[in-house]
Design a protein around this motif. Structure first.
Motif, PDB file in Angstrom:
ATOM      1  N   ASP A  55     -11.840 -13.112 -26.464  1.00  0.00           N
ATOM      2  CA  ASP A  55     -10.940 -11.964 -26.471  1.00  0.00           C
ATOM      3  C   ASP A  55     -11.534 -10.877 -27.342  1.00  0.00           C
ATOM      4  O   ASP A  55     -12.651 -10.435 -27.085  1.00  0.00           O
ATOM      5  CB  ASP A  55      -9.536 -12.370 -26.927  1.00  0.00           C
ATOM      6  N   LYS A  63      -8.691 -15.881 -31.554  1.00  0.00           N
ATOM      7  CA  LYS A  63      -8.525 -16.705 -30.358  1.00  0.00           C
ATOM      8  C   LYS A  63      -9.861 -17.303 -29.955  1.00  0.00           C
ATOM      9  O   LYS A  63     -10.833 -16.585 -29.740  1.00  0.00           O
ATOM     10  CB  LYS A  63      -7.978 -15.849 -29.214  1.00  0.00           C
ATOM     11  N   THR A  64      -9.926 -18.616 -29.891  1.00  0.00           N
ATOM     12  CA  THR A  64     -11.127 -19.312 -29.428  1.00  0.00           C
ATOM     13  C   THR A  64     -10.745 -20.217 -28.268  1.00  0.00           C
ATOM     14  O   THR A  64      -9.840 -21.047 -28.397  1.00  0.00           O
ATOM     15  CB  THR A  64     -11.757 -20.148 -30.540  1.00  0.00           C
ATOM     16  N   ILE A  65     -11.408 -20.050 -27.148  1.00  0.00           N
ATOM     17  CA  ILE A  65     -11.139 -20.849 -25.954  1.00  0.00           C
ATOM     18  C   ILE A  65     -12.165 -21.968 -25.864  1.00  0.00           C
ATOM     19  O   ILE A  65     -13.370 -21.731 -25.992  1.00  0.00           O
ATOM     20  CB  ILE A  65     -11.201 -19.978 -24.693  1.00  0.00           C
ATOM     21  N   ASN A 101     -11.329 -21.016 -37.412  1.00  0.00           N
ATOM     22  CA  ASN A 101     -11.154 -22.308 -36.746  1.00  0.00           C
ATOM     23  C   ASN A 101     -11.096 -23.475 -37.721  1.00  0.00           C
ATOM     24  O   ASN A 101     -11.627 -24.562 -37.445  1.00  0.00           O
ATOM     25  CB  ASN A 101     -12.260 -22.528 -35.700  1.00  0.00           C
TER      26      ASN A 101
END
Length: 552
Positions: free
Chosen positions: A346, A352-354, A270
């Motif tokens: 995920d 993938k970071t939400i 990130n």
């Protein structure tokens, strides 16, 4: 009662012993509880803010170790714990692999000495010929392969032997794996008592490893705590560690927020690859809320684990087995940083970071979700140490260890500050159960135990002998000897180098003395090299340069 310690004599024996001649009625039951990715100071009895009253009670009436080393990651640590050897000797030098035919597990050793043996939870040291029921355990419930499993899906867990009818029936809509593991632990303890033999139970939880998942009701109780952020909570944890006597000298210092390890694909981290974890107050409110929910789920997983311990202890007291049951509680490695301060969703390497907002916050940790909490919360969980699982600084390789045994521990409530290693548990069990350690397994010579018995510390004045402890994981390595620790952290700097710390004056590894003490670096690094050669350790190739060397 002073516990027996017959390691030297029994290490030379092979085969089994007659149960009656061993005094089966006086030998302790053994319960080993292993948490997965639990940080050094997460438990209340080590300074954490997570309520763990049942484990804390065991600590209050038992022993707490301050320097128990592990092998930096799940499967090598579990291999070392199960066999009393270094991970490479057991067949699992790094991530993955399988127990080899040359090592023996403590289930094989105690089973051969007349114990009933049971395992529950995460195995992660091989399948086929290395399944639990092929390595000495009479019964097993859990999952043999893989490093993490969904908590909500009973179909992902299995019962061995396969012809056994499950004693515990869990309705799918009420299934939660951590609680189911405690249910099976109780069932196997009941079987053990019914066998009229002493029993061994290895309860290897998958909590609080990702995917972080817990019931919504248990999560909500923690939200306001973690909305305060990691900076304030790290300071408060450290203050409690000093108050309870863990951080007992001026040498203990709260390290700065740790850096995020280097990542070739910085999107996975990130944008923080090689950089320091951010200050909590620098983050937007919506990011803070997402992160508070992640850590609240983690804390709820720990609380579920502790509640299971409470149910087991209540049962042991009710059946009169509590006084002569040796209970060990530990973790397989330090808290997990994967992969940056915001965690991931995920799968582990999906990158993938939400950012959850609004109603999506309420689903975090529930069925169908898969998430981790990230490096900044892991830094809190490892307070006051630096870095994380995977690495051989203290944040990666020092675990809590609680020893509770009313019939065998003198002056409970003490801190034990002698350096120890997770491989010492095998030698401890051999000593206190008077079980012969075999010279061969299926015609293969078995290496002598590398660990030493912890039993001397069970008495008021007992101490462990001085020794060197060497550790390696995927290029990261360390050796401790006396007051000194030499550590090399592959993946934490573009140009890694040996760092040297005086752990008596600097237990949190803040002041690197390598440049001012090259002679000691040379001696200790040579000792590490000899250990690697002796244990037939295959060193992975060093990682290639990825980004400019970050600020220290």
């Amino acid at each position: 009662m002073k516990p027996p310690c017959y390691i030297a004599a029994f290490a030379l024996l092979a085969g089994t012993i007659d149960q009656s001649s061993a005094g089966a009625e006086s030998r302790p039951n053994v319960l080993i509880i292993v948490a997965d990715d639990l940080g050094y100071s997460d438990l209340g009895c080590y300074g954490g803010e997570i309520p763990t009253p049942n484990i804390d009670a065991l600590a209050r009436d038992g022993l707490r170790f301050t320097q128990l080393s592990n092998s930096a990651r799940c499967c090598p640590s579990r291999a070392s714990l199960l066999t009393g050897l270094h991970p490479a000797q057991a067949g699992i030098p790094n991530f993955g692999g399988s127990l080899n035919e040359k090592c023996v597990t403590f289930a094989e050793v105690l089973g051969g000495a007349g114990y009933s043996t049971y395992a529950v939870g995460k195995w992660h040291v091989g399948v086929g010929k290395a399944l639990p029921t092929a390595r000495g355990f009479d019964e097993f419930y859990g999952y043999p392969a893989g490093h993490s499993q969904d908590q909500w899906t009973p179909e992902k867990y299995l019962r061995l032997p396969k012809d056994r009818t499950p004693e515990v029936t869990c309705k799918p809509e009420k299934f939660y794996a951590t609680d189911a593991f405690s249910d099976y632990a109780l069932e196997f303890i009941k079987q053990g008592k019914g066998s009229k033999k002493p029993w061994l139970l290895y309860l290897a939880h998958s909590s609080p490893h990702f995917p972080l998942q817990a019931t919504s009701g248990s999560v909500k109780a923690f939200l306001n705590t973690y909305r305060r952020g990691w900076d304030i909570l790290r300071e408060e944890r450290f203050a409690r560690m000093k108050k309870i006597g863990l951080a007992n000298t001026e040498g203990w210092s709260l390290s700065e927020r740790s850096r995020v390890p280097l990542e070739k694909n910085d999107a996975i981290a990130n944008g923080y690859s090689g950089k320091q974890n951010p200050a909590w107050d620098s983050l937007p409110k919506d990011r803070q809320e997402d992160l508070a929910h992640r850590m609240a789920v983690y804390a709820a997983m720990v609380q579920h684990l502790d509640a299971g311990v409470g149910r087991i202890v209540t049962h042991l007291k009710t059946t009169g087995e509590f006084e002569n049951t040796l209970i060990l509680v530990t973790s397989d490695n330090g808290a997990c940083y994967e992969w940056g301060p915001f965690g991931f969703d995920d799968t582990s390497r999906a990158g993938k970071t939400i950012l959850h907002r609004g109603d999506a916050l309420e689903t975090m940790g529930g069925p169908g979700t898969y998430m981790a909490y990230g490096s900044a919360w892991a830094n809190l969980c490892n307070t006051p140490f630096r870095f994380y699982k995977h690495y051989t600084h203290q944040g990666g390789i020092v675990s809590p260890l609680i020893v509770h045994w009313p019939a065998g521990v003198q002056s409970p409530g003490r801190w034990v500050r002698d350096p120890a290693h997770i491989m010492d548990i095998m030698a401890t069990l051999v000593g206190v159960t008077r079980a012969p350690y075999p010279a061969q397994r299926n015609g293969n010579p078995v290496p002598p135990m590398e660990g030493i018995s912890l039993a001397p510390t069970f008495s008021n004045s007992g101490h462990l002998p001085a020794r060197s402890i060497c550790i390696q994981h995927e290029g990261s390595k360390a050796v401790t000897k006396g007051d000194w620790k030499l550590v090399w952290a592959e993946g934490l700097a573009n140009e890694p180098a040996w760092e040297l710390y005086d752990l008596t004056k600097d237990p949190c590894e803040i002041n690197d003395l390598a440049s001012s003490n090259p002679a000691r670096v040379k001696v200790l690094s040579a000792e590490w090299d000899k250990w690697a050669e002796r244990t037939e350790l295959k060193i992975p190739q060093a990682r290639k340069k990825r980004i400019p060397n970050p600020a220290q």
